[in-house]
Design a protein around this motif. Structure first.
Motif, mmCIF file in Angstrom:
data_model
loop_
_atom_site.group_PDB
_atom_site.id
_atom_site.type_symbol
_atom_site.label_atom_id
_atom_site.label_comp_id
_atom_site.label_asym_id
_atom_site.label_seq_id
_atom_site.Cartn_x
_atom_site.Cartn_y
_atom_site.Cartn_z
ATOM 1 N N TYR A 218 78.356 67.368 2.398
ATOM 2 C CA TYR A 218 79.649 67.190 3.072
ATOM 3 C C TYR A 218 80.545 68.406 2.800
ATOM 4 O O TYR A 218 81.222 68.894 3.713
ATOM 5 C CB TYR A 218 80.319 65.917 2.577
ATOM 6 N N ASP A 219 80.534 68.871 1.573
ATOM 7 C CA ASP A 219 81.338 70.051 1.246
ATOM 8 C C ASP A 219 80.870 71.266 2.042
ATOM 9 O O ASP A 219 81.685 72.062 2.516
ATOM 10 C CB ASP A 219 81.257 70.345 -0.253
ATOM 11 N N ARG A 220 79.544 71.400 2.214
ATOM 12 C CA ARG A 220 79.025 72.501 3.024
ATOM 13 C C ARG A 220 79.490 72.361 4.476
ATOM 14 O O ARG A 220 79.843 73.355 5.118
ATOM 15 C CB ARG A 220 77.497 72.506 2.979
ATOM 16 N N GLN A 221 79.468 71.146 4.972
ATOM 17 C CA GLN A 221 79.919 70.918 6.346
ATOM 18 C C GLN A 221 81.391 71.292 6.499
ATOM 19 O O GLN A 221 81.788 71.926 7.487
ATOM 20 C CB GLN A 221 79.706 69.459 6.735
ATOM 21 N N GLN A 222 82.208 70.930 5.516
ATOM 22 C CA GLN A 222 83.636 71.242 5.575
ATOM 23 C C GLN A 222 83.882 72.748 5.559
ATOM 24 O O GLN A 222 84.857 73.236 6.143
ATOM 25 C CB GLN A 222 84.370 70.574 4.403
ATOM 26 N N ARG A 223 82.983 73.495 4.905
ATOM 27 C CA ARG A 223 83.117 74.956 4.843
ATOM 28 C C ARG A 223 82.467 75.647 6.046
ATOM 29 O O ARG A 223 82.465 76.868 6.133
ATOM 30 C CB ARG A 223 82.478 75.488 3.553
ATOM 31 N N GLY A 224 81.899 74.862 6.950
ATOM 32 C CA GLY A 224 81.242 75.425 8.116
ATOM 33 C C GLY A 224 79.852 75.953 7.847
ATOM 34 O O GLY A 224 79.297 76.702 8.664
ATOM 35 N N GLU A 225 79.242 75.544 6.726
ATOM 36 C CA GLU A 225 77.916 76.029 6.352
ATOM 37 C C GLU A 225 76.796 75.119 6.836
ATOM 38 O O GLU A 225 75.622 75.485 6.742
ATOM 39 C CB GLU A 225 77.839 76.179 4.826
ATOM 40 N N PHE A 226 77.141 73.937 7.317
ATOM 41 C CA PHE A 226 76.133 73.002 7.813
ATOM 42 C C PHE A 226 76.733 72.227 8.979
ATOM 43 O O PHE A 226 77.872 71.749 8.895
ATOM 44 C CB PHE A 226 75.703 72.013 6.721
ATOM 45 N N ALA A 227 75.970 72.095 10.048
ATOM 46 C CA ALA A 227 76.410 71.319 11.213
ATOM 47 C C ALA A 227 75.362 70.253 11.496
ATOM 48 O O ALA A 227 74.178 70.579 11.687
ATOM 49 C CB ALA A 227 76.593 72.220 12.429
ATOM 50 N N PRO A 228 75.744 68.976 11.515
ATOM 51 C CA PRO A 228 74.767 67.898 11.720
ATOM 52 C C PRO A 228 74.327 67.794 13.172
ATOM 53 O O PRO A 228 75.034 68.215 14.090
ATOM 54 C CB PRO A 228 75.530 66.647 11.288
ATOM 55 N N GLN A 229 73.149 67.227 13.372
ATOM 56 C CA GLN A 229 72.613 67.016 14.702
ATOM 57 C C GLN A 229 73.414 65.970 15.470
ATOM 58 O O GLN A 229 73.940 65.017 14.884
ATOM 59 C CB GLN A 229 71.165 66.514 14.613
#
Length: 296
Positions: A218-229
């Motif tokens: 979740y932290d990676r997603q918040q930093r723009g490092e991961f985008a879910p399908q």
């Protein structure tokens, strides 16, 4: 009838198939507890539950549910317990609940690595019948990115050892774990299908990734490092996964509450029908589970 167990400390997770099992908590949390995607035990320090508490919970279960035939050992990887304690526990279950015909447990590759084939066979003799192994992905790159314990080869070794000991194997994988990049997603799905084929479990279950607050992912997603399908991406992965999965004889599920399309197939007989169901969903010809009804 959904059984909840006795003296359960904190959040307790069980597979959908164990809804009618007595939940017997013998460990607290997960011995690894570092997977980037997993929210299950983040607030729970790992440890072995006091034997007296386990015995008391088992006594209460025997008094209230003497006819129940299934027991599930919690928490995250109960098989990491020392062999002597596990043997004593299984013997106690047999004595107090003589009608039980199936005892199951989560069993991480890490936990299985601590047991010899002979030790696992002894647990099988004492009543342990099924272990749930979280593979998550057949891609080493994805496992590393998600901080999963052990590489694909290690998971294959431990699965083979469990099967050689006579244990039934149920393997869980995660759609969406490689993110939205199509090439990475396809490699993840197809490699996962190949790994499942090599393991040849009695059951395989595909869950859909849900990024949960409080996890490193979740932290990676918040930093723009991961985008879910999105749903279309998850369905494409399900198609690639199912297409690459060749079981001698087993069940394939995508019926967890997280999935947009729920399947229950017997492979290889119903593989073509499953692929057609996914194709229809991708073409908008099937109704997906609404987002409001999806959960962990």
């Amino acid at each position: 009838m959904v059984l909840q167990g006795f003296d359960l400390e904190g959040q307790v997770i069980r597979p959908p198939a164990e809804a009618e099992s007595i939940l017997l908590q013998v460990t607290l949390g997960c011995s690894h507890n570092a997977c980037a995607f997993c929210p299950a035990y983040k607030g729970k320090r790992f440890g072995f539950k006091a034997p007296a508490r386990v015995a008391a919970a088992l006594s209460a279960a025997a008094q209230d549910y003497p006819e129940v035939r299934r027991v599930f050992l919690c928490d995250g990887d109960a098989l990491v317990m020392p062999q002597d304690r596990l043997e004593a526990l299984l013997a106690d279950i047999r004595q107090r609940l003589p009608r039980v015909t199936r005892i199951a447990s989560y069993a991480s590759a890490k936990a299985l690595s601590f047991k010899t084939e002979a030790q696992l066979a002894r647990l099988r003799e004492l009543g342990l019948s099924t272990v749930y192994l979280g593979l998550e992905s057949g891609s080493d790159a994805v496992l590393t990115a998600m901080n999963k314990w052990g590489d694909v080869a290690e998971h294959l070794r431990q699965a083979a050892k469990a099967k050689a000991a006579g244990l039934k194997l149920s393997v869980t994988v995660l759609l969406g774990l490689a993110g939205v990049d199509e090439l990475a997603a396809q490699e993840h799905a197809q490699a996962t299908g190949r790994a499942l084929s090599a393991m040849d479990p009695e059951q395989a279950a595909a869950l859909a990734l849900m990024v949960v607050p409080g996890t490193p992912l979740y932290d990676r997603q918040q930093r723009g490092e991961f985008a879910p399908q999105n749903d279309a991406g998850l369905l494409r992965e399900l198609y690639w996964l199912l297409e690459a999965t060749n079981l001698t004889r087993g069940q394939f599920f995508s019926n967890h509450a997280s999935n947009p399309l729920r399947l229950h197939l017997r492979l290889p007989r119903e593989q073509a029908a499953g692929l057609e169901a996914v194709r229809a969903a991708l073409a908008g010809e099937a109704t997906l589970v609404p987002q409001a009804f999806r959960r962990l």
